[in-house]
Design an enzyme around this catalytic site. Structure first.
Site, PDB file in Angstrom:
ATOM      1  N   ASP A  59       0.814  -1.215   0.000  1.00 43.61           N
ATOM      2  CA  ASP A  59       0.000   0.000   0.000  1.00 43.61           C
ATOM      3  C   ASP A  59       0.850   1.270   0.000  1.00 43.61           C
ATOM      4  O   ASP A  59       0.676   2.161   0.853  1.00 43.61           O
ATOM      5  CB  ASP A  59      -0.922   0.025   1.232  1.00 43.61           C
ATOM      6  CG  ASP A  59      -1.706  -1.266   1.393  1.00 43.61           C
ATOM      7  OD1 ASP A  59      -2.088  -1.851   0.377  1.00 43.61           O
ATOM      8  OD2 ASP A  59      -1.930  -1.675   2.542  1.00 43.61           O
ATOM      9  N   GLU A 269     -11.293  -0.089  -3.603  1.00 44.63           N
ATOM     10  CA  GLU A 269     -10.485   0.497  -2.521  1.00 44.63           C
ATOM     11  C   GLU A 269      -9.280   1.199  -3.131  1.00 44.63           C
ATOM     12  O   GLU A 269      -9.163   1.337  -4.345  1.00 44.63           O
ATOM     13  CB  GLU A 269     -10.020  -0.595  -1.544  1.00 44.63           C
ATOM     14  CG  GLU A 269      -9.114  -1.644  -2.181  1.00 44.63           C
ATOM     15  CD  GLU A 269      -8.768  -2.794  -1.254  1.00 44.63           C
ATOM     16  OE1 GLU A 269      -9.321  -2.886  -0.141  1.00 44.63           O
ATOM     17  OE2 GLU A 269      -7.950  -3.645  -1.658  1.00 44.63           O
TER      18      GLU A 269
HETATM   19  O1  FUB Z   1      -3.227  -3.630   3.354  1.00 42.75           O
HETATM   20  C1  FUB Z   1      -4.523  -3.771   3.843  1.00 42.75           C
HETATM   21  C2  FUB Z   1      -5.539  -3.419   2.804  1.00 42.75           C
HETATM   22  O2  FUB Z   1      -5.370  -4.241   1.665  1.00 42.75           O
HETATM   23  C3  FUB Z   1      -5.438  -2.022   2.264  1.00 42.75           C
HETATM   24  O3  FUB Z   1      -5.967  -1.055   3.124  1.00 42.75           O
HETATM   25  C4  FUB Z   1      -6.158  -2.195   0.989  1.00 42.75           C
HETATM   26  O4  FUB Z   1      -6.017  -1.132   0.089  1.00 42.75           O
HETATM   27  C5  FUB Z   1      -5.557  -3.473   0.487  1.00 42.75           C
HETATM   28  O5  FUB Z   1      -4.303  -3.258  -0.087  1.00 42.75           O
END
Ligand code: FUB
Length: 369
Positions: A59, A269
């Site tokens: 991320d 996301e």
């Molecule tokens: O790393 C945890 C979660 O997985 C992140 O917040 C999302 O974007 C995905 O990468």
């Protein structure tokens, strides 16, 4: 299209076999970045090599502060939790900042910048963070679950880009869900984009309040407009929303919002905002279809017109990223799980992103026709 596919499958096998198991929480150190050669395995992409291998990272939110590149990643750990659709395996507990003077140069892994024990309101799940700088202060934004298992977004401040950061006692009022990304426009106004469906809980806030009874992955909205990321202007102190968060609407070619059933294109996301000239690029992950996609608009709020994918699925479930200009080029920071082969133990990478004359963006990707 330039083709940079340089290695063949046996080389990937060697890389996988030789991949070191990161020893976690070593002190800050310097190491040279591995050669940035793209390789591929079973149609998945190893477009470049991990930025660091001493710890697991994901991320990546990259920023240039004072001419130097800082990357704010999640710090992956193995908590022994099996994979599920809600991301329970991503049980991270702290943040460490990566820094480098130039892309391709040595990468320094900072010490612990903030840990969950230092956040009064947070209990667990320190997911994808971001950072900003204003008036001599560095701001670290992060999602975490509170003691009731509800995600909110917190803010912490520090005197240096790498921390340590001191967290506010409470989450940002009115914040929820995950994946904050803070963009500062040319006029100095800063905006936070955020949200994520499924494990990111966005669907539980669809009625404007948290509803624990709403299902985690069965959103029952395939024929309805997809759930959207949120955006809110930040207050001058960078610690609260200056307005009620708005929907980040993505329109298809028919001028209508993308539908929930459009898994190849709809928002899942990992929001990011990149601006080039007068064009605002809202970039994001499609989650369960594992693309990075983008949509463009003429202002920070949108609506944004869907344009396409710019990263095809990499090895590993998640796809998250940031885009930053540095050294006269545009760079995509992203992650896969080349080092571990496990979804929850990821590694951050960087590769060049091309912004074409017509404004479209693309990887140098041998798999794009
Ligand atoms: O790393 C945890 C979660 O997985 C992140 O917040 C999302 O974007 C995905 O990468």
């Amino acid at each position: 299209m330039r083709r940079l596919l340089g290695f063949t499958l046996p080389v990937v096998g060697m890389l996988m076999a030789a991949g070191p198991a990161p020893a976690q929480d070593k002190p800050a150190q310097e190491k040279p970045t591995a050669a940035s050669e793209p390789v591929a395995l079973n149609g998945k992409h190893f477009l470049s090599q991990p930025l660091v291998s001493e710890i697991y990272t994901a991320d990546p939110s990259a920023h240039v502060f004072g001419g130097k590149i800082y990357v704010y990643p999640s710090h992956d750990i193995d908590a022994g939790i099996p994979d599920d659709d809600l991301g329970s395996q991503y049980a991270m507990r702290d943040y460490r900042v990566l820094s480098m003077d130039r892309i391709g140069g040595p990468v320094t892994i900072g010490g612990v910048a903030l840990s969950v024990e230092q956040v009064p309101w947070a209990k667990e799940f320190m997911w994808a963070p971001d950072a900003a700088f204003k008036n001599g202060t560095y701001y670290l934004y992060f999602p975490a679950k509170d003691k009731d298992g509800v995600f909110h977004i917190g803010v912490a401040t520090g005197a240096t880009p790498t921390g340590p950061f001191k967290a506010e006692a409470k989450p940002i009022p009115g914040s929820f869900s995950i994946d904050p990304a803070v963009f500062t426009d040319a006029d100095g106004a800063s905006y936070m984009y955020y949200g994520g469906i499924w494990g990111g809980q966005l669907q539980k806030w669809a009625k404007g309040h948290y509803d624990a009874s709403v299902g985690d992955t069965d959103l029952k909205q395939d024929a309805l407009p997809a759930l959207t990321a949120k955006v809110a202007k930040l207050s001058p102190d960078m610690k609260s929303f200056a307005e009620k968060p708005r929907d980040v609407v993505i329109l298809g070619e028919d001028g209508k919002p993308l539908l929930g059933g459009d898994h190849d294109r709809r928002f899942f996301e990992a929001s990011w905002m990149y601006k080039r000239g007068g064009t605002y690029y809202f970039t994001y992950s499609t989650g369960d279809t594992h693309f990075l996609a983008y949509a463009t608009g003429d202002n920070p709020y949108g609506p944004f017109k869907y344009q396409g994918h710019f990263l095809l699925p990499v090895q590993g479930w998640t796809t998250h990223h940031s885009i930053v200009d540095w050294g006269g080029k545009t760079w995509l920071f992203y992650a896969d799980n080349q080092l571990s082969g496990k979804n929850h133990l990821r590694n951050v990478k960087v590769t060049e992103l091309h912004v074409n004359a017509d404004g479209s963006i693309q990887m140098v990707d041998p798999f794009v026709p």
